[in-house]
Design a protein around this motif. Structure first.
Motif, PDB file in Angstrom:
ATOM      1  N   ILE A  37       0.847  -1.198   0.000  1.00 49.84           N
ATOM      2  CA  ILE A  37       0.000   0.000   0.000  1.00 49.84           C
ATOM      3  C   ILE A  37       0.882   1.247   0.000  1.00 49.84           C
ATOM      4  N   GLN A  38       0.290   2.379  -0.440  1.00 50.86           N
ATOM      5  CA  GLN A  38       1.060   3.609  -0.545  1.00 50.86           C
ATOM      6  C   GLN A  38       0.216   4.812  -0.157  1.00 50.86           C
ATOM      7  N   ALA A  39       0.897   5.810   0.393  1.00 55.05           N
ATOM      8  CA  ALA A  39       0.244   7.081   0.701  1.00 55.05           C
ATOM      9  C   ALA A  39       1.182   8.215   0.315  1.00 55.05           C
ATOM     10  N   ILE A  40       0.630   9.190  -0.375  1.00 54.11           N
ATOM     11  CA  ILE A  40       1.358  10.405  -0.721  1.00 54.11           C
ATOM     12  C   ILE A  40       0.470  11.541  -0.251  1.00 54.11           C
ATOM     13  N   HIS A  41       0.972  12.311   0.717  1.00 59.96           N
ATOM     14  CA  HIS A  41       0.150  13.325   1.365  1.00 59.96           C
ATOM     15  C   HIS A  41       0.975  14.599   1.524  1.00 59.96           C
ATOM     16  N   PRO A  42       0.384  15.785   1.233  1.00 60.93           N
ATOM     17  CA  PRO A  42       1.167  17.023   1.318  1.00 60.93           C
ATOM     18  C   PRO A  42       1.688  17.323   2.722  1.00 60.93           C
ATOM     19  N   LYS A  43       0.971  16.915   3.759  1.00 62.78           N
ATOM     20  CA  LYS A  43       1.440  17.168   5.132  1.00 62.78           C
ATOM     21  C   LYS A  43       2.670  16.326   5.456  1.00 62.78           C
ATOM     22  N   GLU A  44       2.673  15.086   5.001  1.00 62.54           N
ATOM     23  CA  GLU A  44       3.806  14.189   5.261  1.00 62.54           C
ATOM     24  C   GLU A  44       5.030  14.576   4.436  1.00 62.54           C
ATOM     25  N   ARG A  45       4.805  15.135   3.255  1.00 64.99           N
ATOM     26  CA  ARG A  45       5.871  15.528   2.322  1.00 64.99           C
ATOM     27  C   ARG A  45       6.798  14.358   1.970  1.00 64.99           C
ATOM     28  N   GLN A  46       6.192  13.174   1.919  1.00 59.21           N
ATOM     29  CA  GLN A  46       6.952  12.017   1.494  1.00 59.21           C
ATOM     30  C   GLN A  46       6.021  10.942   0.941  1.00 59.21           C
ATOM     31  N   TRP A  47       6.604   9.965   0.307  1.00 59.74           N
ATOM     32  CA  TRP A  47       5.885   8.857  -0.282  1.00 59.74           C
ATOM     33  C   TRP A  47       6.079   7.671   0.654  1.00 59.74           C
ATOM     34  N   LEU A  48       4.998   7.249   1.292  1.00 60.93           N
ATOM     35  CA  LEU A  48       5.061   6.167   2.265  1.00 60.93           C
ATOM     36  C   LEU A  48       4.587   4.870   1.629  1.00 60.93           C
ATOM     37  N   THR A  49       5.290   3.787   1.891  1.00 64.34           N
ATOM     38  CA  THR A  49       4.932   2.476   1.348  1.00 64.34           C
ATOM     39  C   THR A  49       4.860   1.459   2.477  1.00 64.34           C
ATOM     40  N   GLU A 101      -8.133  27.285   5.720  1.00 62.83           N
ATOM     41  CA  GLU A 101      -8.848  26.480   4.745  1.00 62.83           C
ATOM     42  C   GLU A 101      -7.948  26.242   3.544  1.00 62.83           C
ATOM     43  N   PHE A 102      -7.974  25.022   3.023  1.00 65.62           N
ATOM     44  CA  PHE A 102      -7.229  24.730   1.799  1.00 65.62           C
ATOM     45  C   PHE A 102      -7.967  23.674   0.995  1.00 65.62           C
ATOM     46  N   GLU A 103      -7.616  23.599  -0.281  1.00 65.74           N
ATOM     47  CA  GLU A 103      -8.235  22.630  -1.182  1.00 65.74           C
ATOM     48  C   GLU A 103      -7.210  21.584  -1.580  1.00 65.74           C
ATOM     49  N   SER A 104      -7.717  20.399  -1.855  1.00 73.54           N
ATOM     50  CA  SER A 104      -6.859  19.285  -2.212  1.00 73.54           C
ATOM     51  C   SER A 104      -7.555  18.407  -3.253  1.00 73.54           C
ATOM     52  N   TRP A 105      -6.802  17.962  -4.252  1.00 68.13           N
ATOM     53  CA  TRP A 105      -7.263  16.892  -5.133  1.00 68.13           C
ATOM     54  C   TRP A 105      -6.803  15.599  -4.488  1.00 68.13           C
ATOM     55  N   GLN A 106      -7.684  14.610  -4.464  1.00 69.09           N
ATOM     56  CA  GLN A 106      -7.313  13.338  -3.854  1.00 69.09           C
ATOM     57  C   GLN A 106      -7.686  12.180  -4.772  1.00 69.09           C
ATOM     58  N   THR A 107      -6.790  11.220  -4.855  1.00 70.08           N
ATOM     59  CA  THR A 107      -7.050   9.991  -5.585  1.00 70.08           C
ATOM     60  C   THR A 107      -6.951   8.845  -4.594  1.00 70.08           C
ATOM     61  N   SER A 108      -7.973   8.013  -4.584  1.00 73.29           N
ATOM     62  CA  SER A 108      -8.026   6.855  -3.699  1.00 73.29           C
ATOM     63  C   SER A 108      -8.193   5.608  -4.559  1.00 73.29           C
ATOM     64  N   ALA A 124      -2.832  12.743  -2.154  1.00 72.72           N
ATOM     65  CA  ALA A 124      -3.447  14.064  -2.034  1.00 72.72           C
ATOM     66  C   ALA A 124      -2.471  15.119  -2.508  1.00 72.72           C
ATOM     67  N   SER A 125      -2.988  16.110  -3.224  1.00 69.47           N
ATOM     68  CA  SER A 125      -2.198  17.245  -3.690  1.00 69.47           C
ATOM     69  C   SER A 125      -2.839  18.514  -3.176  1.00 69.47           C
ATOM     70  N   ASN A 126      -2.077  19.303  -2.458  1.00 69.76           N
ATOM     71  CA  ASN A 126      -2.566  20.569  -1.920  1.00 69.76           C
ATOM     72  C   ASN A 126      -2.658  21.579  -3.055  1.00 69.76           C
ATOM     73  N   LEU A 127      -3.842  22.166  -3.266  1.00 71.59           N
ATOM     74  CA  LEU A 127      -4.028  23.099  -4.360  1.00 71.59           C
ATOM     75  C   LEU A 127      -3.782  24.555  -3.955  1.00 71.59           C
ATOM     76  N   THR A 128      -3.741  24.811  -2.671  1.00 74.38           N
ATOM     77  CA  THR A 128      -3.545  26.179  -2.211  1.00 74.38           C
ATOM     78  C   THR A 128      -2.415  26.214  -1.182  1.00 74.38           C
ATOM     79  N   GLY A 129      -1.595  27.212  -1.278  1.00 76.92           N
ATOM     80  CA  GLY A 129      -0.524  27.431  -0.298  1.00 76.92           C
ATOM     81  C   GLY A 129       0.474  26.412  -0.285  1.00 76.92           C
TER      82      GLY A 129
END
Length: 129
Positions: A37-49, A101-108, A124-129
């Protein structure tokens, strides 16, 4: 196939609600606990596997993340012809501590395991800030 789409939507909503409500027990059941499994999240700033890396990051987010809410707009949901994989793309508006407040595109991406839809990739990709 419509039943699979409904089941994926139900799993996605259950996972999203658990994350927003801070329900770690339910949220961890949302994910497949596998090494691929994998997670890519703007808060983590890394690709977790692997669950051993993905799980602790989300547990920390739930336990230390403060008050937040999310409003989702479903953009796309597709289930594979074989009915074993599904991908869902959404746009999320997240409010943190009623101040930011911020917006994010997310793929699950979900895999049907033991008759249940489990998340195997969250991006998840942060669209603002």
């Amino acid at each position: 196939m419509d039943n699979d789409k409904e089941a994926v939507m139900k799993a996605w909503r259950k996972g999203s609600d658990a994350l927003e409500e801070g329900d770690w027990e339910t949220y961890q059941d949302y994910w497949a606990h596998a090494d691929y499994i994998q997670a890519i999240h703007p808060k983590e700033r890394q690709w977790l596997t692997g669950w051993e890396k993905v799980g602790p990051g989300y547990k920390h987010l739930i336990e230390e993340g403060g008050e937040w809410s999310a409003e989702a707009v479903l953009v796309s949901l597709r289930v594979s012809e074989g009915g074993t994989m599904a991908w869902l793309t959404s746009k999320i508006t997240i409010t943190v501590d009623e101040e930011m407040e911020f917006e994010s595109w997310q793929t699950s991406i979900f895999e049907k395991l033991g008759g249940e839809w489990k998340l195997v990739l969250g991006h998840a990709s942060n669209l603002t800030g």
